[in-house]
Design a protein around this motif. Structure first.
Motif, PDB file in Angstrom:
ATOM      1  N   GLN A  21       9.219 -25.949   7.683  1.00 35.93           N
ATOM      2  CA  GLN A  21       8.448 -27.056   7.095  1.00 35.93           C
ATOM      3  C   GLN A  21       7.682 -26.696   5.828  1.00 35.93           C
ATOM      4  OE1 GLN A  21       8.548 -30.251   8.593  1.00 35.93           O
ATOM      5  NE2 GLN A  21      10.168 -29.134   9.644  1.00 35.93           N
ATOM      6  N   TRP A  22       7.684 -25.415   5.429  1.00 36.27           N
ATOM      7  CA  TRP A  22       6.911 -25.027   4.243  1.00 36.27           C
ATOM      8  C   TRP A  22       7.430 -25.749   3.007  1.00 36.27           C
ATOM      9  CZ3 TRP A  22       2.629 -22.629   5.348  1.00 36.27           C
ATOM     10  CH2 TRP A  22       2.562 -21.714   6.402  1.00 36.27           C
ATOM     11  N   GLY A  23       6.496 -26.198   2.152  1.00 32.27           N
ATOM     12  CA  GLY A  23       6.904 -26.823   0.892  1.00 32.27           C
ATOM     13  C   GLY A  23       7.635 -25.813   0.012  1.00 32.27           C
ATOM     14  N   ASP A  24       7.111 -24.587  -0.021  1.00 32.39           N
ATOM     15  CA  ASP A  24       7.766 -23.505  -0.770  1.00 32.39           C
ATOM     16  C   ASP A  24       8.366 -22.556   0.243  1.00 32.39           C
ATOM     17  OD1 ASP A  24       7.078 -23.811  -3.614  1.00 32.39           O
ATOM     18  OD2 ASP A  24       5.027 -23.737  -2.842  1.00 32.39           O
ATOM     19  N   TYR A  25       9.658 -22.357   0.156  1.00 32.17           N
ATOM     20  CA  TYR A  25      10.272 -21.435   1.101  1.00 32.17           C
ATOM     21  C   TYR A  25      11.497 -20.797   0.463  1.00 32.17           C
ATOM     22  CZ  TYR A  25      11.681 -19.291   5.379  1.00 32.17           C
ATOM     23  OH  TYR A  25      11.995 -18.347   6.318  1.00 32.17           O
ATOM     24  N   ASP A  26      11.650 -19.510   0.658  1.00 38.05           N
ATOM     25  CA  ASP A  26      12.754 -18.775   0.042  1.00 38.05           C
ATOM     26  C   ASP A  26      12.889 -19.192  -1.428  1.00 38.05           C
ATOM     27  OD1 ASP A  26      14.772 -16.953  -0.181  1.00 38.05           O
ATOM     28  OD2 ASP A  26      16.318 -18.253   0.673  1.00 38.05           O
ATOM     29  N   SER A  27      11.791 -19.083  -2.154  1.00 43.50           N
ATOM     30  CA  SER A  27      11.765 -19.561  -3.549  1.00 43.50           C
ATOM     31  C   SER A  27      12.633 -18.693  -4.450  1.00 43.50           C
ATOM     32  CB  SER A  27      10.328 -19.545  -4.072  1.00 43.50           C
ATOM     33  OG  SER A  27       9.515 -20.349  -3.260  1.00 43.50           O
ATOM     34  N   GLU A  28      13.074 -19.334  -5.534  1.00 46.16           N
ATOM     35  CA  GLU A  28      13.907 -18.643  -6.528  1.00 46.16           C
ATOM     36  C   GLU A  28      13.059 -17.620  -7.288  1.00 46.16           C
ATOM     37  OE1 GLU A  28      17.101 -19.365  -7.249  1.00 46.16           O
ATOM     38  OE2 GLU A  28      17.437 -21.303  -6.252  1.00 46.16           O
ATOM     39  N   GLY A  51      12.899 -13.735   1.143  1.00 41.88           N
ATOM     40  CA  GLY A  51      13.345 -12.967  -0.028  1.00 41.88           C
ATOM     41  C   GLY A  51      14.809 -13.099  -0.410  1.00 41.88           C
ATOM     42  N   SER A  52      15.553 -13.936   0.267  1.00 38.18           N
ATOM     43  CA  SER A  52      17.005 -14.018  -0.022  1.00 38.18           C
ATOM     44  C   SER A  52      17.251 -14.381  -1.481  1.00 38.18           C
ATOM     45  CB  SER A  52      17.676 -15.062   0.878  1.00 38.18           C
ATOM     46  OG  SER A  52      17.490 -14.733   2.228  1.00 38.18           O
ATOM     47  N   LYS A  53      16.559 -15.401  -1.975  1.00 38.96           N
ATOM     48  CA  LYS A  53      16.792 -15.833  -3.363  1.00 38.96           C
ATOM     49  C   LYS A  53      16.044 -14.944  -4.345  1.00 38.96           C
ATOM     50  CE  LYS A  53      17.752 -20.651  -2.357  1.00 38.96           C
ATOM     51  NZ  LYS A  53      17.014 -21.843  -1.969  1.00 38.96           N
ATOM     52  N   PHE A  54      14.839 -14.543  -4.011  1.00 36.44           N
ATOM     53  CA  PHE A  54      14.021 -13.746  -4.939  1.00 36.44           C
ATOM     54  C   PHE A  54      14.763 -12.499  -5.402  1.00 36.44           C
ATOM     55  CE2 PHE A  54      11.042 -10.105  -5.362  1.00 36.44           C
ATOM     56  CZ  PHE A  54      10.486 -10.468  -6.579  1.00 36.44           C
ATOM     57  N   ASP A  57      13.111 -15.591  11.463  1.00 40.81           N
ATOM     58  CA  ASP A  57      14.284 -15.606  10.586  1.00 40.81           C
ATOM     59  C   ASP A  57      15.066 -16.893  10.865  1.00 40.81           C
ATOM     60  OD1 ASP A  57      16.488 -15.118   9.071  1.00 40.81           O
ATOM     61  OD2 ASP A  57      17.119 -13.295  10.119  1.00 40.81           O
ATOM     62  N   ILE A  58      14.961 -17.856   9.948  1.00 44.76           N
ATOM     63  CA  ILE A  58      15.640 -19.141  10.209  1.00 44.76           C
ATOM     64  C   ILE A  58      16.922 -19.269   9.375  1.00 44.76           C
ATOM     65  CG2 ILE A  58      13.576 -20.430  10.952  1.00 44.76           C
ATOM     66  CD1 ILE A  58      13.482 -21.634   8.090  1.00 44.76           C
ATOM     67  N   ARG A  59      17.403 -18.157   8.817  1.00 42.26           N
ATOM     68  CA  ARG A  59      18.614 -18.241   7.997  1.00 42.26           C
ATOM     69  C   ARG A  59      19.821 -18.624   8.853  1.00 42.26           C
ATOM     70  NH1 ARG A  59      19.405 -12.493   5.894  1.00 42.26           N
ATOM     71  NH2 ARG A  59      18.842 -12.167   8.075  1.00 42.26           N
ATOM     72  N   GLN A  65       1.778 -18.431  -0.620  1.00 41.23           N
ATOM     73  CA  GLN A  65       1.476 -19.831  -0.921  1.00 41.23           C
ATOM     74  C   GLN A  65       0.638 -20.503   0.173  1.00 41.23           C
ATOM     75  OE1 GLN A  65       1.726 -20.362  -4.034  1.00 41.23           O
ATOM     76  NE2 GLN A  65       3.393 -21.801  -4.270  1.00 41.23           N
ATOM     77  N   GLY A  66       1.127 -21.603   0.733  1.00 42.34           N
ATOM     78  CA  GLY A  66       0.358 -22.386   1.705  1.00 42.34           C
ATOM     79  C   GLY A  66      -0.114 -21.572   2.908  1.00 42.34           C
ATOM     80  N   ALA A  67       0.599 -20.498   3.230  1.00 41.38           N
ATOM     81  CA  ALA A  67       0.202 -19.693   4.391  1.00 41.38           C
ATOM     82  C   ALA A  67      -1.123 -18.968   4.136  1.00 41.38           C
ATOM     83  CB  ALA A  67       1.300 -18.687   4.733  1.00 41.38           C
ATOM     84  N   LEU A  68      -1.542 -18.900   2.869  1.00 44.65           N
ATOM     85  CA  LEU A  68      -2.830 -18.252   2.561  1.00 44.65           C
ATOM     86  C   LEU A  68      -4.003 -19.151   2.905  1.00 44.65           C
ATOM     87  CD1 LEU A  68      -2.030 -16.712  -0.947  1.00 44.65           C
ATOM     88  CD2 LEU A  68      -2.529 -15.423   1.134  1.00 44.65           C
TER      89      LEU A  68
END
Ligand SMILES: C[S@@+](CC[C@H](N)C(=O)[O-])C[C@H]1O[C@@H](n2cnc3c(N)ncnc32)[C@H](O)[C@@H]1O
Length: 294
Positions: free
Chosen positions: A62-69, A125-128, A147-149, A198-201
């Motif tokens: 549900q995170w707005g930012d997740y596995d960001s580029e 970290g997949s995309k980063f 791990d939701i991949r 991000q939001g987790a902080l």
């Protein structure tokens, strides 16, 4: 028989005497009842554990930012890059700073140097990590709560030598998670550490992030670099930047050579050869500590 201490209880012959106090009642529960109670308790514990895990797994999606580029990270950390990298454009700036710095002939241990490793704490970290030159890192890891991949992404990641460790990076479980990371990387030191939660902080106990950052610094290899986000609402709230700046000023009083730079809500730290192996234990970057005297 039984005159001094009252009647003796023989379990094979009779039921136990009726307990009078609550403690006696608990002590006198029949073994089979205890066993059944244990099974029910275990079942409820397992069920509540499973429910908690399902909740965390749901939240992870549900995170707005997740596995960001990579470019999301690059924009974020641009402010804490050395001046000469700030004008290259976000992506090129972050990529070239990290690759140039980690490629320097500065490390004493050539084995470690030839096998560069990197970790994102608080994200998959997949995309980063795809933002770096092909094969620049020997192995990379993302650490997040679950791990939701999907299977396809897991296979793609594995082919790039990228893996995800599901674990807690804060508080009591930290050591267990760090050990798992080291085992997976087959090294005791890491060359790049990034954390952008991000939001987790929001609402996070900053003492725990402080502890984590000291542990991550100790995990850094010679000539390693770390980028940490510590304030998710950085543009409107400068208070935490001031706390971090004060802490850095104090550390620099003892280690003036330390290469550490702040941006709004973010921090870069380069651990050079002559830098301390560990940060001082009373270095608190994110929590005001009036007694801080490094
Ligand atoms: C908003 S997402 C950001 C993900 C990624 N860093 C990005 O920028 O796209 C927050 C991430 O922090 C992770 N996280 C939060 N608290 C954590 C903890 N205590 N231990 C490990 N990961 C945590 C969550 O699992 C989640 O992956």
């Amino acid at each position: 028989m039984g005159i001094e201490g009252g009647p003796k209880f023989n379990p094979e012959e009779q039921d136990p005497p009726t307990p009078k106090t609550e403690t006696e009642k608990v002590k006198n529960i029949k073994p089979e009842t205890k066993k059944a109670g244990g099974i029910i308790r275990n079942f409820l514990d397992t069920r509540s554990q499973r429910k908690k895990q399902e909740k965390v797994r749901f939240q992870e999606g549900q995170w707005g930012d997740y596995d960001s580029e990579f470019w999301h990270f690059a924009g974020f950390f641009a402010e804490c890059l050395p001046e000469e990298y700030k004008h290259k454009g976000w992506e090129e700036g972050l990529k070239s700073y990290i690759e140039n710095t980690l490629s320097r002939e500065e490390t004493t241990d050539q084995r470690e140097k030839s096998k560069l490793t990197a970790v994102e704490f608080g994200g998959p970290g997949s995309k980063f990590f795809r933002g770096f030159s092909n094969g620049f890192f020997e192995k990379t890891i993302g650490v997040c709560l679950v791990d939701i991949r999907g299977e396809n992404l897991k296979n793609e990641d594995s082919s790039l030598n990228h893996y995800v460790v599901a674990g807690n990076i804060l508080g009591a479980d930290t050591n267990e998670t760090l050990n798992e990371v080291k085992t997976m990387l087959d090294t005791t030191k890491v060359d790049l550490i990034v954390s952008r939660m991000q939001g987790a902080l929001k609402g996070m106990d900053m003492n725990l992030l402080d502890d984590a950052v000291r542990q991550w610094y100790a995990l850094l290899n010679e000539n390693g670099v770390m980028f940490i986000q510590y304030n998710w609402a950085s543009s409107s709230d400068k208070r935490e930047d001031n706390v971090a700046a004060k802490c850095i000023e104090m550390i620099k009083g003892k280690y003036p050579q330390l290469d550490v730079q702040l941006g709004r809500g973010v921090m870069r730290l380069h651990k050079k050869l002559d830098d301390p192996e560990q940060l001082p234990e009373n270095a608190h970057f994110f929590v005001q500590n009036p007694d801080q005297n490094i």
